[in-house]
Design an enzyme around this catalytic site. Structure first.
Site, PDB file in Angstrom:
ATOM      1  N   CYS A  37     -29.124  28.511  13.383  1.00 47.42           N
ATOM      2  CA  CYS A  37     -29.391  29.517  14.452  1.00 47.42           C
ATOM      3  C   CYS A  37     -30.515  30.587  14.134  1.00 47.42           C
ATOM      4  CB  CYS A  37     -27.932  30.257  14.785  1.00 47.42           C
ATOM      5  SG  CYS A  37     -26.734  28.969  15.323  1.00 47.42           S
ATOM      6  N   CYS A 107     -27.399  39.891  16.824  1.00 52.93           N
ATOM      7  CA  CYS A 107     -27.528  40.462  15.367  1.00 52.93           C
ATOM      8  C   CYS A 107     -26.428  41.314  15.022  1.00 52.93           C
ATOM      9  CB  CYS A 107     -28.902  41.004  15.277  1.00 52.93           C
ATOM     10  SG  CYS A 107     -30.340  39.887  15.499  1.00 52.93           S
TER      11      CYS A 107
END
Lengths: 138, 427
Positions: A37, A107
């Site tokens: 990812c 994030c």
């Protein structure tokens, strides 16, 4: 894509980079994300067993600048907090502090996950080191 | 691929000079676009003001002057690829040329068949056009590529059938610079009476292309990949042996022999023509120079870093292209660290779709290494001093980011990352 000054600052001067002994009873390690990812964060905390205060935190991150900044910021924020206080850190606060754009929100989610994973790991170790009798009281 | 886009503006960067006198930022993204050659601009300039005529105005000197310039460009473009001037149709650029070629051929020949063959590593202008045609009854085969990025000619042979009307395979890939076996593909198509289109925008002017020797029937060309202007492109359409016909996308005044109506972009066409004639003259020396710089960059990086992988064939490759994956380092963070250098990454974080490069994935490169890839595109105006600077900055940034990378630490501890059960297996 442009980065906020805070993201650039964390990227250029990441806080608390490093590793702690993951076998130590006082250290909790969170490893979240996956290389496929494009993001992997390792966040470690060192907790005072008497006060439950996080005395030290370290991170290493494979990921974009926003991922590095989110985890760097997370180590700054957890230090000095108790474990319970640290669990209250929300990814939205990280988004706000770093002015992350929508495509980088994951994030901040990962950084929150890393904090939770590190605390979870530490708690598991605490349970394991407690005498068996104490555990069965519940 | 999207490019490095840190916050500082070009104006900020223009003020900067590296200690060794190199102007920053350095442009090394010549597959995205090339800077215009000053000699091209010089030739274009009169056609904005004093020579403003419409090339389709047949009755006065303003029109004649413009038409003359357009016809000179047609000759120059044709010469570069061994075609005749009448086979050159002007367009707005590569995407339009690809659309016109594929849709134009498909519609013209649909009674003959409905099968189109392309490859998975083609540019989106080709892939999305093919996908569009699938909605209208066309059958499209997307050939896989081998580990080196080349298609397998046996795959192509096996896939062709009596309904195949078009094969569209690019000459050079925009990400990995890999050159497909165009002459062999052309031969196979010719033997079977199948039209062969090639998206040659990255190849023309960089490597020799001859439409007759290579049996190319239709070819896409654009100005801004060979030091010419943006918004000026062309399509080569074979006129004999065999004559290829295409249905236009744009109807109107019947310009360009009815294949592409619309008033010609005379300054752009002049620039495209000049760019082609410069490429023709300079290709022999320039390709040697670019390959030398590219190999220097590659050796300079690879001699100082471990676990660095080249994506795609080094043997069949554009001279100025280098595409490398730096294991354990995420591409966008690397771009951020070398923000005084303009290059591109195949990292998902740099793409609008949050998917890593489909081209690298097609080579069998794992997603992890696709996220770690950087494309360097060395061009006419790059110097050896710039290459040295880029190599130094890349090496120091990769080393710094690896110190920050939990994956690098785990790999050094002997952990096999493939066997780790990752907490998040999806985005």
């Amino acid at each position: 894509m442009s980065y906020s000054d805070k993201v650039i600052d964390h990227y250029n001067n990441p806080r608390n980079v490093g590793s702690m002994d993951k076998s130590s009873a006082d250290v909790g390690t969170g490893l979240v994300g996956a290389p496929e990812c494009g993001d992997v964060m390792k966040l470690q905390i060192k907790v005072n067993p008497q006060t439950n205060v996080i005395e030290d935190a370290k991170f290493k991150t494979f990921g974009c600048g926003s991922a590095i900044a989110s985890s760097s910021l997370a180590t700054e924020w957890v230090k000095g907090k108790t474990v319970d206080q640290a669990l209250e850190i929300k990814n939205t606060e990280i988004v706000k502090e770093l002015a992350l754009p929508p495509v980088k929100i994951h994030c901040s989610v990962l950084a929150e996950d890393a904090i939770r994973a590190a605390i979870g790991d530490w708690k598991k170790k605490q349970e394991a080191t407690k005498p068996a009798a104490v555990q069965t009281v519940q | 691929m999207s490019t490095n886009g840190n916050k500082a503006t070009l104006n900020d960067h223009e003020q900067r000079t590296a200690p060794n006198g190199i102007k920053l930022p350095i442009y090394m993204d010549n597959h995205a676009t090339t800077p215009m050659d000053p000699r091209v601009l010089e030739e274009m300039l009169p056609y904005f003001m004093e020579k403003f005529g419409n090339a389709a105005s047949r009755n006065h000197p303003f029109g004649w002057v413009a038409e003359e310039a357009v016809e000179l460009s047609r000759e120059r473009i044709a010469k570069l690829i061994g075609a005749s001037p009448k086979e050159i149709i002007f367009t707005s650029g590569a995407t339009e040329s690809d659309n016109l070629a594929i849709k134009g051929v498909a519609e013209m020949y649909r009674e003959k068949g409905n099968h189109i063959i392309t490859a998975v590593t083609e540019h989106k202008a080709v892939l999305d056009t093919c996908k569009h045609l699938e909605k209208f009854g066309f059958r499209v085969t997307y050939l896989p590529v081998q580990k080196d990025g080349l298609i397998d000619l046996d795959d192509l042979k096996r896939t062709m059938d009596d309904k195949t009307i078009l094969v569209t395979i690019m000459a050079a890939n925009n990400e990995i610079g890999v050159l497909q076996p165009i002459a062999e593909i052309g031969k196979l198509c010719r033997e079977r009476g199948v039209i062969f289109h090639t998206d040659a925008v990255q190849a023309i002017g960089k490597i020799p292309i001859d439409v007759n020797k290579m049996n190319i029937d239709v070819a896409s060309i654009t100005g801004h990949k060979l030091y010419g202007p943006k918004g000026a492109g062309a399509l080569y359409v074979r006129r004999k042996n065999p004559r290829v016909q295409i249905v236009p996308l744009i109807d109107g005044g019947g310009h360009e022999r009815g294949m592409r109506s619309g008033t010609l972009n005379v300054p752009g066409i002049v620039g495209l023509g000049k760019a082609c004639s410069l490429a023709m003259e300079e290709m022999p020396q320039e390709s040697v120079k670019l390959a030398g710089l590219r190999d220097h960059l590659k050796n300079s990086i690879m001699s100082r870093l471990d676990e660095v992988y080249i994506n795609g064939s080094m043997e069949h490759r554009l001279p100025g292209n280098l595409n490398i994956s730096f294991a354990y380092v995420e591409g966008e963070s690397l771009l951020m660290g070398i923000n005084d250098i303009a290059v591109s990454s195949g990292s998902a974080c740099t793409s609008a779709t949050l998917e890593p490069s489909y081209v690298l994935k097609a080579l069998g490169t794992g997603d992890d290494l696709a996220h770690s890839s950087i494309r360097f595109g060395i061009g006419r105006f790059n110097t050896e001093a710039e290459v040295d600077y880029v190599a130094d900055r890349v090496v120091e940034t990769v080393l710094r980011l690896r110190e920050l990378s939990p994956l690098y630490e785990m790999a050094k501890e002997g952990v096999d990352l493939k066997n780790v059960k990752w907490a998040a297996e999806a985005h």
